[in-house]
Design an enzyme around this catalytic site. Structure first.
Site: not given
Ligand code: NAD
Ligand code: TDX
Length: 341
Positions: A121-123, A149, A153
């Site tokens: 992630t960019d975080e 979190y 990462k």
């Molecule tokens: P998500 O929470 O939707 O999915 C996570 C999945 O991993 C779930 O299916 C869960 O059951 C599985 N999991 C969790 N713990 C586990 C374990 N111990 N063993 C096996 N499976 C397990 O997450 P997401 O949003 O799809 O993110 C996926 C990846 O992408 C993560 O590594 C996250 O850091 C990265 N990422 C997400 C975003 C975003 O915006 N969602 C952006 C950048 C990077």
């Molecule tokens: O109800 C809400 N209201 C609100 O204002 C929620 C759930 C979030 N927010 C804000 C917080 C953040 O500034 O919105 C923005 C996005 O929030 P999230 O969806 O929780 O994402 P963020 O914390 O930015 O992280 C996401 O992007 C990077 C993913 O959850 C991560 O897994 C990924 O690595």
């Protein structure tokens, strides 16, 4: 390449990647997923049984991981605890899955000399400050994670880098911006607000809503990961982003407008502690080296399609919505976070 293991393949981005791989390649996929609260098997419905296998298991289970990796050509590692708000309430599973789980996969991949791609992630770079016009993050930006979190990462990225340098592991890393699209858990910002409106409730904006996220459609994220897996240079990190910065307030107002509601029909709620102000990614390396381009560059169009998907898939998200809103309500009931109200 041939036989891929996709960890976390029942989650938002993992499932999207599996659908993408089946549509665009002839690889076979084994999904390894623990089906935590965030996993949903229904996200894999409709995929061909002769190309996709599902293993219900944990990435910290070393014998299971070793046995699966010994029969694979590549591991694409999505599994993680992924929600910042939960990491503030209970960091332990984040350390277990994101750090120990990644370590377990790296050890198996090194033992069997298997290609590894780490989805991150960019975080990990922390944030660009309030009102900042600082340039976007690049591959050379220093690591400065803020939340439990993002710290886990960042730790997992460092493990991958060490396994590349110390053991010659054939690995790559991608750090992507906030992704959106179908199959995203309703605890996250965009699906939470859409499903609030579908249920006749008001969207919830943390703090002032001036926080900025750089949005990318999940399918563009998948295409970038596939390009890096197939054509990326071993040992390299690639940033993924689609140049779509929006304040959270702007996003809520667009969702309301696209759903036919007044643009001020939302509530301000307490801010997230340590809330990162702005993320932004410079994806020039990915674009120039691998020729990747985002296809979903019209954010309004992507949001409308995502709204349609949640409107027509209520059975997919309804139970998860009930428990996510219980978590948010309990947090607000506990005065969270009193010092930043
Ligand atoms: P998500 O929470 O939707 O999915 C996570 C999945 O991993 C779930 O299916 C869960 O059951 C599985 N999991 C969790 N713990 C586990 C374990 N111990 N063993 C096996 N499976 C397990 O997450 P997401 O949003 O799809 O993110 C996926 C990846 O992408 C993560 O590594 C996250 O850091 C990265 N990422 C997400 C975003 C975003 O915006 N969602 C952006 C950048 C990077
Ligand atoms: O109800 C809400 N209201 C609100 O204002 C929620 C759930 C979030 N927010 C804000 C917080 C953040 O500034 O919105 C923005 C996005 O929030 P999230 O969806 O929780 O994402 P963020 O914390 O930015 O992280 C996401 O992007 C990077 C993913 O959850 C991560 O897994 C990924 O690595």
């Amino acid at each position: 390449m041939g036989r891929l293991i996709v960890t976390g393949g029942a989650g938002f981005l993992g499932a999207g990647f599996v659908h993408h791989v089946i549509r665009h390649t002839d690889h076979h996929v084994t999904v390894l997923d623990a089906l935590t609260y965030a996993g949903n098997r229904a996200s894999l419905d409709g995929l061909p049984a002769d190309r996709v296998a599902f293993v219900h298991g944990d990435i910290t289970d070393a014998p299971l991981v070793d046995s699966l990796v010994s029969r694979a050509d590549a591991v694409v590692h999505y599994a993680a605890e992924s929600h910042n708000d939960l990491s503030l309430a209970n960091p332990r599973p984040f350390v277990d899955t994101n750090v120990t789980g990644t370590f377990t996969l790296l050890e198996a991949s090194r033992t069997h000399d298997v290609r590894f791609h780490h989805v991150s992630t960019d975080e990990v770079f922390g944030d660009l400050g309030e009102g900042s016009d600082a340039p976007a993050f690049t591959e050379d930006s220093p690591y400065r994670p803020s939340s439990p979190y993002s710290a886990t990462k960042a730790a997992s990225d460092m493990l991958v880098r060490a396994w590349i340098r110390s053991f010659g592991l054939r690995a790559t890393i991608s750090n992507c911006t906030n992704s959106y699209g179908p199959y995203q858990h309703v605890e996250k910002f965009i699906p939470r607000q859409i499903t609030q409106v579908v249920r006749g409730e008001r969207p919830k904006l943390y703090g002032s809503g001036s926080h900025v996220r750089d949005w990318i459609h999940a399918d563009d994220h998948s295409a970038a990961v596939l390009a890096i897996l197939e054509r990326g240079r071993i040992g390299e990190t690639y940033l993924i982003g689609a140049d779509c910065e929006r304040t959270n307030r702007e996003v809520i107002e667009r969702i309301l407008a696209l759903m036919g509601q007044p643009s001020d029909a939302y509530d301000h709620v307490a801010d997230r502690p340590g809330h990162d102000h702005r993320y932004a990614i410079d994806a020039s390396k990915l674009r120039e080296e691998l020729g990747w381009m985002p296809r979903h560059s019209d954010f309004d169009e992507g949001l409308s399609a995502t709204i349609d998907w949640y409107r027509t898939h209520e059975s997919w998200w309804s139970a998860a919505k009930d428990s996510a809103e219980k978590f948010y309500a309990a947090r607000e009931g506990a005065g969270f976070p009193a010092d930043t109200m």
